[in-house]
Scaffold this motif. Structure first.
Motif, PDB file in Angstrom:
ATOM      1  N   ILE A 299       0.889  -1.163   0.000  1.00 35.26           N
ATOM      2  CA  ILE A 299       0.000   0.000   0.000  1.00 35.26           C
ATOM      3  C   ILE A 299       0.927   1.212   0.000  1.00 35.26           C
ATOM      4  O   ILE A 299       1.703   1.406   0.947  1.00 35.26           O
ATOM      5  N   VAL A 300       0.850   2.016  -1.054  1.00 37.57           N
ATOM      6  CA  VAL A 300       1.843   3.070  -1.268  1.00 37.57           C
ATOM      7  C   VAL A 300       1.162   4.390  -1.625  1.00 37.57           C
ATOM      8  O   VAL A 300       0.410   4.457  -2.600  1.00 37.57           O
ATOM      9  N   ASP A 301       1.429   5.427  -0.843  1.00 40.27           N
ATOM     10  CA  ASP A 301       0.984   6.775  -1.204  1.00 40.27           C
ATOM     11  C   ASP A 301       1.979   7.346  -2.204  1.00 40.27           C
ATOM     12  O   ASP A 301       3.196   7.175  -2.052  1.00 40.27           O
ATOM     13  N   TRP A 302       1.472   8.017  -3.223  1.00 32.24           N
ATOM     14  CA  TRP A 302       2.340   8.578  -4.251  1.00 32.24           C
ATOM     15  C   TRP A 302       1.768   9.891  -4.757  1.00 32.24           C
ATOM     16  O   TRP A 302       0.566  10.152  -4.630  1.00 32.24           O
ATOM     17  N   VAL A 303       2.633  10.714  -5.328  1.00 33.20           N
ATOM     18  CA  VAL A 303       2.196  11.974  -5.925  1.00 33.20           C
ATOM     19  C   VAL A 303       3.137  12.354  -7.066  1.00 33.20           C
ATOM     20  O   VAL A 303       4.344  12.155  -6.982  1.00 33.20           O
ATOM     21  N   ILE A 304       2.532  12.848  -8.134  1.00 29.15           N
ATOM     22  CA  ILE A 304       3.251  13.477  -9.238  1.00 29.15           C
ATOM     23  C   ILE A 304       2.794  14.924  -9.213  1.00 29.15           C
ATOM     24  O   ILE A 304       1.608  15.206  -9.435  1.00 29.15           O
ATOM     25  N   ASP A 305       3.712  15.828  -8.905  1.00 28.27           N
ATOM     26  CA  ASP A 305       3.322  17.223  -8.693  1.00 28.27           C
ATOM     27  C   ASP A 305       4.419  18.136  -9.223  1.00 28.27           C
ATOM     28  O   ASP A 305       5.581  17.991  -8.844  1.00 28.27           O
ATOM     29  N   GLY A 306       4.046  19.026 -10.117  1.00 36.05           N
ATOM     30  CA  GLY A 306       5.018  19.957 -10.664  1.00 36.05           C
ATOM     31  C   GLY A 306       4.471  20.622 -11.913  1.00 36.05           C
ATOM     32  O   GLY A 306       3.259  20.699 -12.117  1.00 36.05           O
ATOM     33  N   THR A 307       5.369  21.061 -12.756  1.00 30.60           N
ATOM     34  CA  THR A 307       5.011  21.762 -13.988  1.00 30.60           C
ATOM     35  C   THR A 307       5.569  20.984 -15.164  1.00 30.60           C
ATOM     36  O   THR A 307       6.752  20.612 -15.161  1.00 30.60           O
ATOM     37  N   ASP A 308       4.722  20.739 -16.164  1.00 28.14           N
ATOM     38  CA  ASP A 308       5.187  19.986 -17.333  1.00 28.14           C
ATOM     39  C   ASP A 308       5.991  20.883 -18.263  1.00 28.14           C
ATOM     40  O   ASP A 308       6.172  22.085 -17.992  1.00 28.14           O
TER      41      ASP A 308
END
Length: 139
Positions: A81-90
């Motif tokens: 069970i893994v919390d993840w995030v992709i956060d930023g500017t492309d």
């Protein structure tokens, strides 16, 4: 770049490092042959479709961060069970924010390395619309 995971709790970190490297071939090795990725709730993908889904996110050039919450192991199989995030500017200057709590299955192969068998990044989440002003790319 680190090798494949020696323990199931290392699989998410190996995935993140290879994802963030932009090297699609290196990322593909984190999966068993025949593995399943669920890029959108209710829509499993395997083989080339799995790798294409990951590739679409890698192409954004926005890093992923992971935080394993639980790892339950029984012999050569583990539930992660893994919390993840992709956060930023492309690359086009758009805000990108995608996050979830993955429910994943990993298995130790004959070589002793752990790989994903099932990668379900959104766990039990129902499909949702992206927040206003952000891009939530399709896998």
């Amino acid at each position: 770049m680190r090798g494949l995971a020696d323990r199931p709790e290392e699989v998410p970190a190996v995935f993140a490092e290879r994802f963030n490297s932009g090297d699609a071939a290196a990322l593909a090795h984190v999966y068993e042959d025949g593995a399943v990725l669920v890029p959108q709730p209710g829509s499993p993908a395997t083989g080339p479709d799995l790798h294409a889904a990951n590739g679409r996110l890698q192409e954004l050039g926005v890093p992923i961060s992971v935080r394993p919450r639980h790892v339950y192991r029984s012999g050569d199989v583990a539930l992660l069970i893994v919390d993840w995030v992709i956060d930023g500017t492309d690359g086009e200057g758009r805000a990108v924010h995608v996050e979830g709590t993955a429910t994943d299955i990993a298995r130790r192969g004959a070589d002793g390395r752990w790989r994903y068998v099932i990668d379900n990044p959104f766990g039990t989440r129902a499909q949702q619309l992206p927040a206003e002003g952000t891009v939530e790319p399709a896998f």
